[in-house]
Design an enzyme around this catalytic site. Structure first.
Site, PDB file in Angstrom:
ATOM      1  N   GLU A  89       0.814  -1.209   0.000  1.00 39.81           N
ATOM      2  CA  GLU A  89       0.000   0.000   0.000  1.00 39.81           C
ATOM      3  C   GLU A  89       0.846   1.256   0.000  1.00 39.81           C
ATOM      4  O   GLU A  89       2.011   1.235   0.370  1.00 39.81           O
ATOM      5  CB  GLU A  89      -0.927  -0.023   1.208  1.00 39.81           C
ATOM      6  CG  GLU A  89      -0.190  -0.166   2.512  1.00 39.81           C
ATOM      7  CD  GLU A  89      -1.133  -0.476   3.671  1.00 39.81           C
ATOM      8  OE1 GLU A  89      -1.862  -1.469   3.591  1.00 39.81           O
ATOM      9  OE2 GLU A  89      -1.127   0.285   4.639  1.00 39.81           O
ATOM     10  N   CYS A 102       3.726   8.247   0.734  1.00 38.15           N
ATOM     11  CA  CYS A 102       4.385   7.347   1.657  1.00 38.15           C
ATOM     12  C   CYS A 102       4.390   5.981   0.978  1.00 38.15           C
ATOM     13  O   CYS A 102       3.335   5.407   0.712  1.00 38.15           O
ATOM     14  CB  CYS A 102       3.545   7.351   2.938  1.00 38.15           C
ATOM     15  SG  CYS A 102       4.012   6.143   4.137  1.00 38.15           S
ATOM     16  N   CYS A 109       6.790  -7.116   6.967  1.00 38.65           N
ATOM     17  CA  CYS A 109       7.958  -6.558   7.649  1.00 38.65           C
ATOM     18  C   CYS A 109       8.365  -7.491   8.780  1.00 38.65           C
ATOM     19  O   CYS A 109       7.516  -8.073   9.442  1.00 38.65           O
ATOM     20  CB  CYS A 109       7.603  -5.182   8.231  1.00 38.65           C
ATOM     21  SG  CYS A 109       8.982  -4.344   9.037  1.00 38.65           S
ATOM     22  N   CYS A 113       7.740  -4.437  15.384  1.00 36.05           N
ATOM     23  CA  CYS A 113       7.303  -3.389  16.321  1.00 36.05           C
ATOM     24  C   CYS A 113       5.883  -3.737  16.766  1.00 36.05           C
ATOM     25  O   CYS A 113       5.021  -3.998  15.932  1.00 36.05           O
ATOM     26  CB  CYS A 113       7.322  -2.024  15.640  1.00 36.05           C
ATOM     27  SG  CYS A 113       8.955  -1.551  15.057  1.00 36.05           S
ATOM     28  N   CYS A 116       2.671  -1.901  15.492  1.00 39.25           N
ATOM     29  CA  CYS A 116       2.552  -1.669  14.048  1.00 39.25           C
ATOM     30  C   CYS A 116       1.862  -2.825  13.342  1.00 39.25           C
ATOM     31  O   CYS A 116       2.208  -3.988  13.514  1.00 39.25           O
ATOM     32  CB  CYS A 116       3.932  -1.433  13.446  1.00 39.25           C
ATOM     33  SG  CYS A 116       3.900  -1.145  11.675  1.00 39.25           S
ATOM     34  N   CYS A 330       0.334   2.560   8.843  1.00 40.10           N
ATOM     35  CA  CYS A 330       1.158   1.567   8.210  1.00 40.10           C
ATOM     36  C   CYS A 330       0.583   0.145   8.208  1.00 40.10           C
ATOM     37  O   CYS A 330       0.401  -0.443   9.256  1.00 40.10           O
ATOM     38  CB  CYS A 330       2.407   1.576   9.062  1.00 40.10           C
ATOM     39  SG  CYS A 330       3.855   1.214   8.263  1.00 40.10           S
TER      40      CYS A 330
HETATM   41  N1  SAH Z   1      10.322   0.502   9.108  1.00 42.74           N
HETATM   42  C1  SAH Z   1      10.481   1.920   8.982  1.00 42.74           C
HETATM   43  C2  SAH Z   1       9.463   2.580   8.081  1.00 42.74           C
HETATM   44  C3  SAH Z   1       8.029   2.118   8.155  1.00 42.74           C
HETATM   45  S1  SAH Z   1       7.047   2.568   9.524  1.00 42.74           S
HETATM   46  C4  SAH Z   1      10.473   2.558  10.346  1.00 42.74           C
HETATM   47  O1  SAH Z   1      10.245   1.867  11.331  1.00 42.74           O
HETATM   48  O2  SAH Z   1      10.732   3.740  10.451  1.00 42.74           O
HETATM   49  C5  SAH Z   1       6.799   4.277   9.365  1.00 42.74           C
HETATM   50  C6  SAH Z   1       6.446   4.968  10.663  1.00 42.74           C
HETATM   51  O3  SAH Z   1       5.078   4.731  11.034  1.00 42.74           O
HETATM   52  C7  SAH Z   1       7.289   4.463  11.807  1.00 42.74           C
HETATM   53  O4  SAH Z   1       7.742   5.539  12.601  1.00 42.74           O
HETATM   54  C8  SAH Z   1       6.302   3.598  12.542  1.00 42.74           C
HETATM   55  O5  SAH Z   1       6.718   3.399  13.842  1.00 42.74           O
HETATM   56  C9  SAH Z   1       5.022   4.379  12.379  1.00 42.74           C
HETATM   57  N2  SAH Z   1       3.777   3.649  12.684  1.00 42.74           N
HETATM   58  C10 SAH Z   1       3.546   2.326  12.592  1.00 42.74           C
HETATM   59  N3  SAH Z   1       2.294   2.022  13.008  1.00 42.74           N
HETATM   60  C11 SAH Z   1       1.712   3.199  13.351  1.00 42.74           C
HETATM   61  C12 SAH Z   1       0.420   3.552  13.855  1.00 42.74           C
HETATM   62  N4  SAH Z   1      -0.516   2.642  14.057  1.00 42.74           N
HETATM   63  N5  SAH Z   1       0.183   4.858  14.103  1.00 42.74           N
HETATM   64  C13 SAH Z   1       1.129   5.798  13.870  1.00 42.74           C
HETATM   65  N6  SAH Z   1       2.351   5.519  13.395  1.00 42.74           N
HETATM   66  C14 SAH Z   1       2.648   4.238  13.143  1.00 42.74           C
END
Ligand code: SAH
Length: 344
Positions: A89, A102, A109, A113, A116, A330
């Protein structure tokens, strides 16, 4: 056959030279692909039928497919199907300063995290550069406008797909092609140190964002698996090295999770850690998802957190909220449509 959108200008030049043609052909092809947006060799008018045939016979011109689009006022979210049926996406945001996209860098992935959505569906594979380039092309075609800023904050960890991500950057940055300035491109990482080490050796001025999300290792380990591989001291050491080498400001992303990392003490600890570092903090109100238990911090607490950092002279902004209605966090759109592929 390799996809034509996977080639940098330099590689295409080498190709034409290697078959005894002119280097300039590559510029012509780039112009058709990226400036005129002509997708078929037979419509590339001034390159000659011989060259058209060479392109047809030796390159794939296939495109990924737009499956679903969700629209809100200033944000749209797109679900794409790749040539092998996998799904990724992208999100487009309309700002007063331009239009940002984005993009995803992997299918799924592995960074794990806990807050996420992307990580719930494990990494299936890396994206090829052309699959990232085409996210931009298809969306520009849909919105009929040019994208001005690119952030790699969709599904995936860019540093875990380093070479393809750098190839992508080279392709979209090329002035003879899409021509997005390197200062308008941001790579976001959860803190993969070897990737950052490599990244600081690259030419150009691509921005670096770090998903920090915690003021110390204890909290960071609770919410991010990567924190167990690389502790914050080592991470900060490499970030400082990066800043020294590039003289570029780093963005620290900090998701606001209710009761987890958003207390006043957290803010004070974070301020202390970031003191005198050339960075700015982007506070991100957590986008809640029904599949994960974390809650978004209260607005009042986000503001308190902001104030504490500000008083300590830390550059800080609160991310404008986009896409509450469109599953914009994300991985959400892909996850919520996974049933279409029988994943649930
Ligand atoms: N793997 C990379 C890029 C992808 S995530 C990274 O970790 O930076 C992009 C950003 O979105 C990251 O800062 C991640 O922590 C954040 N993110 C993930 N899930 C989210 C959510 N539910 N709400 C807000 N930000 C989120």
């Amino acid at each position: 056959m390799r996809n034509i959108y996977d080639y940098t200008l330099g590689e295409l030049e080498d190709y034409f030279v290697s078959i005894g043609d002119k280097k300039f052909r590559a510029t012509q092809v780039f112009d058709f692909l990226y400036k005129k947006r002509i997708e078929e060799p037979e419509k590339m008018m001034n390159i000659g039928t011989k060259c058209q045939k060479i392109l047809q016979d030796n390159f794939s011109f296939e495109k990924i497919k737009l499956l679903i689009k969700q629209e809100d006022v200033d944000v749209s979210k797109y679900l794409f199907e790749l040539l092998d049926g996998e799904r990724i996406e992208s999100v487009v945001m309309f700002h007063d300063y331009g239009i940002s996209i984005c993009v995803s860098s992997q299918v799924g992935c592995n960074m794990g995290c806990r807050f996420c959505e992307s990580g719930r569906l494990k990494k299936v594979r890396n994206l090829e550069a052309y699959e990232i380039v085409q996210q931009i092309l298809l969306i520009e075609e849909d919105i009929k406008k040019r994208i001005t800023h690119v952030v790699m904050m969709g599904i995936g960890e860019p540093m875990d797909n380093y070479n393809n991500v750098m190839r992508f950057v080279k392709i979209i940055n090329c002035g003879k092609g899409i021509g997005i300035g390197s200062r308008h491109i941001t790579i976001s990482t959860c803190g993969v140190i070897p990737g950052i080490e490599k990244f600081m050796q690259e030419e150009g001025q691509v921005n670096l964002a770090i998903s920090l999300h915690a003021p110390n290792d204890t909290i960071r380990k609770e919410i991010m698996s990567i924190a167990s591989a690389y502790d914050m001291d080592s991470l900060f050491q490499v970030i400082k090295k990066y800043i020294q080498k590039t003289n570029r400001r780093v963005t620290m992303e900090y998701i606001m999770l209710d009761g987890i990392n958003d207390t006043d003490d957290c803010a004070r600890e974070l301020a202390k850690k970031l003191k005198n570092m050339m960075c700015y903090v982007n506070l991100i109100p957590y986008n809640e998802t029904e599949n994960i238990g974390y809650k978004r911090s209260k607005k009042s607490q986000i503001l308190r957190f902001y104030d504490i950092l500000k008083k300590e002279n830390i550059n800080v902004t609160i991310r404008r909220e986009f896409g509450g209605k469109v599953d914009a966090a994300c991985g959400q759109l892909r996850a919520n449509n996974a049933f279409l592929k029988g994943e649930f």
